[in-house]
Write an enzyme that holds these catalytic residues in place. Structure first.
Site, PDB file in Angstrom:
ATOM      1  N   SER A 174      27.632  40.169  37.355  1.00  0.00           N
ATOM      2  CA  SER A 174      28.684  40.108  37.999  1.00  0.00           C
ATOM      3  C   SER A 174      30.058  41.764  37.829  1.00  0.00           C
ATOM      4  O   SER A 174      29.488  42.517  37.491  1.00  0.00           O
ATOM      5  CB  SER A 174      30.053  38.610  38.113  1.00  0.00           C
ATOM      6  OG  SER A 174      31.066  39.184  38.804  1.00  0.00           O
ATOM      7  N   THR A 175      31.378  40.819  37.042  1.00  0.00           N
ATOM      8  CA  THR A 175      31.839  41.756  36.897  1.00  0.00           C
ATOM      9  C   THR A 175      31.570  42.925  35.822  1.00  0.00           C
ATOM     10  O   THR A 175      30.820  42.759  34.287  1.00  0.00           O
ATOM     11  CB  THR A 175      33.254  41.945  36.011  1.00  0.00           C
ATOM     12  OG1 THR A 175      33.838  40.143  36.553  1.00  0.00           O
ATOM     13  CG2 THR A 175      34.493  42.528  35.568  1.00  0.00           C
TER      14      THR A 175
ATOM     15  N   HIS B 128      27.672  39.603  41.966  1.00  0.00           N
ATOM     16  CA  HIS B 128      28.349  39.170  42.389  1.00  0.00           C
ATOM     17  C   HIS B 128      29.030  40.875  43.180  1.00  0.00           C
ATOM     18  O   HIS B 128      30.267  41.039  42.872  1.00  0.00           O
ATOM     19  CB  HIS B 128      29.148  38.280  42.035  1.00  0.00           C
ATOM     20  CG  HIS B 128      28.693  37.724  40.940  1.00  0.00           C
ATOM     21  ND1 HIS B 128      29.229  36.776  40.373  1.00  0.00           N
ATOM     22  CD2 HIS B 128      28.113  36.105  41.227  1.00  0.00           C
ATOM     23  CE1 HIS B 128      28.752  35.382  39.730  1.00  0.00           C
ATOM     24  NE2 HIS B 128      27.769  35.127  40.449  1.00  0.00           N
TER      25      HIS B 128
ATOM     26  N   MET C 150      31.911  38.340  34.216  1.00  0.00           N
ATOM     27  CA  MET C 150      33.684  36.350  34.289  1.00  0.00           C
ATOM     28  C   MET C 150      32.861  35.344  35.069  1.00  0.00           C
ATOM     29  O   MET C 150      31.846  34.941  35.583  1.00  0.00           O
ATOM     30  CB  MET C 150      33.917  37.279  35.070  1.00  0.00           C
ATOM     31  CG  MET C 150      35.782  36.006  34.650  1.00  0.00           C
ATOM     32  SD  MET C 150      37.479  36.904  35.829  1.00  0.00           S
ATOM     33  CE  MET C 150      37.265  38.861  35.392  1.00  0.00           C
TER      34      MET C 150
END
Length: 379
Positions: free
Chosen positions: A198-199, A225, A318
């Site tokens: 993700s991040t 994501h 995250m």
């Protein structure tokens, strides 16, 4: 002490809106606002914020140029705001390459079902990247001439341990047969490589995938994501940089070795069996799902097709997406790795896997590609 935020945008309305949201959280404080990239550079040096929110398109100096100069002089975590368009996606990916850590769509209604959800999301994103004080991880500079760094660990033990970097560089890895030193360390014969993130994921994935050779023996499933407007541009960018093929996954296509399939944003990517092979199934998924795409869903579906014959890697991000899918894979004997905290932008998803006792090894992002090669090729 509150996290100090500098807001950068040429729209006075958007500056006020972001500032109001940030200041609603007692742990956050807006300490300044800039209207263009030049002002942002000067205020970053003067005010020393903990986080900067940055627009992409601005007069005088755009956000990408400003990010690059700030990261060169006064590094600080930067959250980009961009439009959900093809051009906006390309610009945001350029900003991440320049050193920004994360991004959000500028239209909050595109990322949240209600106002409070959007407020909480922005506040949490700022807090998440603020922990990475000092700015981005090292920029990506893919090269076709240099091979991956050799890892010293054999990657055999099931007990979690950190894989240290090695001072020894290996030979170039291209379309030629991979040297014996990359032979599978655990003796397992894998059928697929799964990577969830993700991040910080776009930069991390680029670092890993650009080091894989054209004859990489497994199909690769990528779950990042990312909004729907971004995944085609991201897949295209990776495909242009990598020796392997990278594409946005399409419903019904058969998995092929040496090809990486990026889950489409806003959808769920699953794997189903078809004549002894894996076939991609793309679904809209349930409306109440937090993540589209979801690492858990792809991992879980792959476990039903491949059982324990999977190498699954959870990178920076995250939250805890990937933990339950990793649990299902682990129960079937699959190999689970997690990125180490030091090289993560946000140590959330990997930490969730590690804390659950599911990761057999914790690997730095600079060593990840070499470790994957070592584990994937059969001697």
């Amino acid at each position: 002490m509150a996290i100090k935020v500098l807001v950068v945008d040429d729209s006075s309305f958007f500056r006020r809106r972001v500032s109001e949201i940030v200041n609603q959280d007692p742990g956050l404080e807006v300490i300044g606002a800039a209207t263009n990239g030049e002002e942002a550079i000067a205020m970053a040096a003067q005010l020393r914020p903990d986080v900067i929110t940055m627009d992409v398109e601005m007069p005088i100096m755009d956000g990408i140029t400003a990010v690059r100069r700030i990261m060169a002089t006064t590094p600080v975590p930067i959250l980009m705001f961009s439009s959900l368009t093809h051009d906006g996606a390309k610009a945001t990916l350029d900003a991440l390459d320049a050193g920004a850590l994360d991004f959000l769509p500028k239209r909050f209604e595109d990322i949240a079902t209600n106002k409070q959800e959007a407020i909480t999301l922005l506040q949490n994103r700022i807090k998440g990247i603020a922990r990475r004080r000092g700015g981005s991880v090292a920029p990506v500079r893919p090269s076709s001439a240099a091979g991956p760094t050799t890892v010293r660990e054999s990657l055999v033990n099931r007990r979690p341990e950190r894989v240290p970097p090695s001072p020894v560089s290996g030979p170039a890895v291209g379309s030629a047969p991979v040297p014996k030193r990359f032979s599978n360390a655990s003796g397992k014969r894998y059928k697929a490589l799964l990577i969830g993130t993700s991040t910080g994921g776009p930069v991390a994935l680029q670092k890993v995938l650009t080091q894989l050779p054209t004859n990489y023996p497994l199909p690769i499933l990528l779950i990042q994501h990312m909004p729907a407007a971004f995944t085609p541009a991201f897949a295209s960018r990776l495909d242009g940089l990598c020796k392997i093929r990278v594409k946005e996954a399409e419903n019904g296509e058969m998995l092929q070795p040496g090809c990486a399939y990026l889950a489409p944003g806003g959808m769920q990517m699953m794997i189903e069996k078809s004549g002894g092979y894996g076939r991609i199934k793309i679904l809209a998924g349930k409306a109440d799902m937090n993540y589209k795409p979801s690492v858990d869903i792809t991992f879980a579906s792959a476990s039903k097709i491949y059982g324990g014959d999977i190498l699954a890697v959870v990178l920076t991000g995250m939250g805890a997406d990937g933990r339950e899918g990793s649990r299902m894979l682990n129960n079937l004997g699959a190999t689970i790795w997690a990125q180490d905290e030091a090289s993560c932008v946000v140590y959330g998803m990997p930490q969730a896997v590690v804390n659950a006792g599911l990761a057999s090894h914790i690997v730095g992002i600079e060593q990840m590609a070499d470790a994957i090669l070592k584990e994937s090729f059969n001697g």
